[in-house]
Design a protein around this motif. Structure first.
Motif, mmCIF file in Angstrom:
data_model
loop_
_atom_site.group_PDB
_atom_site.id
_atom_site.type_symbol
_atom_site.label_atom_id
_atom_site.label_comp_id
_atom_site.label_asym_id
_atom_site.label_seq_id
_atom_site.Cartn_x
_atom_site.Cartn_y
_atom_site.Cartn_z
ATOM 1 N N MET A 111 3.710 -9.379 -2.171
ATOM 2 C CA MET A 111 2.674 -8.074 -2.631
ATOM 3 C C MET A 111 1.458 -8.321 -1.631
ATOM 4 N N ASP A 112 0.755 -7.050 -1.254
ATOM 5 C CA ASP A 112 -0.375 -7.188 -0.397
ATOM 6 C C ASP A 112 -1.607 -6.849 -1.362
ATOM 7 N N SER A 113 -2.744 -7.017 -0.697
ATOM 8 C CA SER A 113 -3.922 -6.962 -1.284
ATOM 9 C C SER A 113 -4.262 -5.576 -2.154
ATOM 10 N N THR A 114 -3.722 -4.532 -1.554
ATOM 11 C CA THR A 114 -3.624 -3.231 -1.897
ATOM 12 C C THR A 114 -2.859 -3.130 -3.271
ATOM 13 N N PHE A 115 -1.605 -3.603 -3.211
ATOM 14 C CA PHE A 115 -0.732 -3.576 -4.317
ATOM 15 C C PHE A 115 -1.406 -4.320 -5.559
ATOM 16 N N LEU B 123 -0.461 -15.818 -5.426
ATOM 17 C CA LEU B 123 -1.358 -14.730 -4.781
ATOM 18 C C LEU B 123 -2.145 -14.193 -6.041
ATOM 19 N N LEU B 124 -1.614 -13.965 -7.061
ATOM 20 C CA LEU B 124 -2.341 -13.474 -8.449
ATOM 21 C C LEU B 124 -3.418 -14.394 -8.881
ATOM 22 N N GLU B 125 -3.186 -15.750 -8.867
ATOM 23 C CA GLU B 125 -4.027 -16.474 -9.237
ATOM 24 C C GLU B 125 -5.107 -16.849 -7.920
ATOM 25 N N SER B 126 -4.761 -16.905 -6.768
ATOM 26 C CA SER B 126 -5.740 -16.875 -5.806
ATOM 27 C C SER B 126 -6.847 -16.099 -5.826
ATOM 28 N N PHE C 130 1.087 -1.163 0.030
ATOM 29 C CA PHE C 130 -0.097 0.045 0.086
ATOM 30 C C PHE C 130 0.887 1.332 0.037
ATOM 31 N N GLN C 131 2.009 1.253 0.536
ATOM 32 C CA GLN C 131 2.938 2.332 0.658
ATOM 33 C C GLN C 131 3.477 3.008 -0.798
ATOM 34 N N ASN C 132 3.436 1.879 -1.883
ATOM 35 C CA ASN C 132 4.193 2.295 -2.990
ATOM 36 C C ASN C 132 3.192 2.335 -4.380
ATOM 37 N N CYS C 133 1.949 1.675 -3.911
ATOM 38 C CA CYS C 133 1.034 1.625 -5.025
ATOM 39 C C CYS C 133 0.402 2.997 -5.442
ATOM 40 N N SER C 134 0.608 4.179 -4.984
ATOM 41 C CA SER C 134 0.107 5.166 -5.698
ATOM 42 C C SER C 134 0.930 5.633 -6.512
ATOM 43 N N CYS C 135 2.449 5.186 -6.536
ATOM 44 C CA CYS C 135 3.452 5.866 -7.604
ATOM 45 C C CYS C 135 3.190 4.712 -8.741
ATOM 46 N N VAL C 136 2.819 3.752 -8.436
ATOM 47 C CA VAL C 136 2.596 2.633 -9.704
ATOM 48 C C VAL C 136 1.283 3.332 -10.387
ATOM 49 N N GLY D 82 -7.378 0.459 -24.721
ATOM 50 C CA GLY D 82 -6.892 -0.324 -26.076
ATOM 51 C C GLY D 82 -5.445 -0.599 -26.096
ATOM 52 N N CYS D 83 -5.021 -0.820 -24.846
ATOM 53 C CA CYS D 83 -3.675 -1.008 -24.845
ATOM 54 C C CYS D 83 -3.321 -2.523 -24.753
ATOM 55 N N GLU D 84 -2.023 -2.755 -24.853
ATOM 56 C CA GLU D 84 -1.863 -4.169 -24.577
ATOM 57 C C GLU D 84 -1.996 -4.712 -23.312
ATOM 58 N N MET D 85 -2.291 -5.996 -23.181
ATOM 59 C CA MET D 85 -2.543 -6.357 -21.858
ATOM 60 C C MET D 85 -1.211 -6.533 -21.101
ATOM 61 N N LEU D 86 -0.966 -5.781 -19.833
ATOM 62 C CA LEU D 86 0.035 -5.734 -18.844
ATOM 63 C C LEU D 86 0.739 -7.258 -18.754
ATOM 64 N N ARG D 87 2.022 -7.142 -19.118
ATOM 65 C CA ARG D 87 2.645 -8.588 -19.058
ATOM 66 C C ARG D 87 3.531 -8.447 -17.533
ATOM 67 N N ILE D 88 3.124 -9.513 -17.037
ATOM 68 C CA ILE D 88 3.931 -9.495 -15.347
ATOM 69 C C ILE D 88 5.169 -10.689 -15.696
ATOM 70 N N VAL D 89 6.355 -10.467 -15.587
ATOM 71 C CA VAL D 89 7.348 -11.434 -15.801
ATOM 72 C C VAL D 89 8.215 -11.752 -14.393
ATOM 73 N N ARG D 90 8.576 -12.838 -14.425
ATOM 74 C CA ARG D 90 9.471 -13.406 -13.316
ATOM 75 C C ARG D 90 9.008 -13.229 -12.172
ATOM 76 N N ALA D 91 7.735 -13.463 -11.768
ATOM 77 C CA ALA D 91 7.358 -13.560 -10.646
ATOM 78 C C ALA D 91 7.597 -14.968 -10.037
#
Length: 168
Positions: free
Chosen positions: A57-61, A92-95, A26-32, A76-85
């Motif tokens: 990662m917490d739930s807020t992030f 967590l993302l799947e759950s 939650f502390q760095n999600c606003s800059c994201v 209409g952008c590309e889907m965000l690619r999340i790499v090397r999790a």
């Protein structure tokens, strides 16, 4: 030892990269959120989020990432690619049912930028911080209705807190 979290950004071949170094919380999600909003408004369409150095990662992030995914889709952008999790973050993302909002890739297909710089972060006032956390949890529910049960109490509490702040 826990790293001091930071969000690093850069570009490579027209792709914008963001790397989480330490915890995504939650502390760095606003800059994201602000980084993605700014870059989308400038017309950028291709994004990679590198989680190789993300401890947790917490739930807020994760809710912030879900909101970003919805915003990318809307524009209409590309889907965000999340790499090397790592295994834990992937799980967590799947759950939370977020794996269908992103392209989860075990390795970075594109070369990462040669250099990254720290994304600017600012201290949020209490009401703004609560609003950010509320929006993130609402995005989790939008992403997967099963999350409503998980986060109902958090959402109700934050709505109450914000209403009290607005009343004073």
């Amino acid at each position: 030892m826990i790293k001091v979290p930071s969000i690093l950004v850069g570009s490579s071949g027209g792709t914008l990269w963001m790397k989480v170094d330490g915890r995504g919380d939650f502390q760095n999600c606003s800059c994201v959120r602000e980084f993605f909003q700014r870059m989308i408004s400038k017309g950028h369409r291709d994004y990679v989020l590198d989680l190789a150095e993300c401890e947790l990662m917490d739930s807020t992030f994760m809710g912030t990432l879900a909101a970003v995914a919805f915003h990318l889709r809307e524009k209409g952008c590309e889907m965000l690619r999340i790499v090397r999790a790592n295994t834990r973050n992937h799980s967590l993302l799947e759950s939370l049912g977020l794996d269908n909002l992103f392209r989860l890739e075990p390795a970075a297909g594109d070369p990462p930028p040669h250099s990254l710089h720290t994304a600017g972060a600012h201290e949020q006032p209490p009401r703004e911080q609560r609003s950010t956390i509320l929006s993130a949890h609402e995005a989790l529910v939008e992403a997967d209705p099963r999350n409503a049960v998980r986060f109902q109490d958090v959402i109700e509490y934050l709505r109450h807190e914000i209403a009290e702040m607005d009343a004073t």
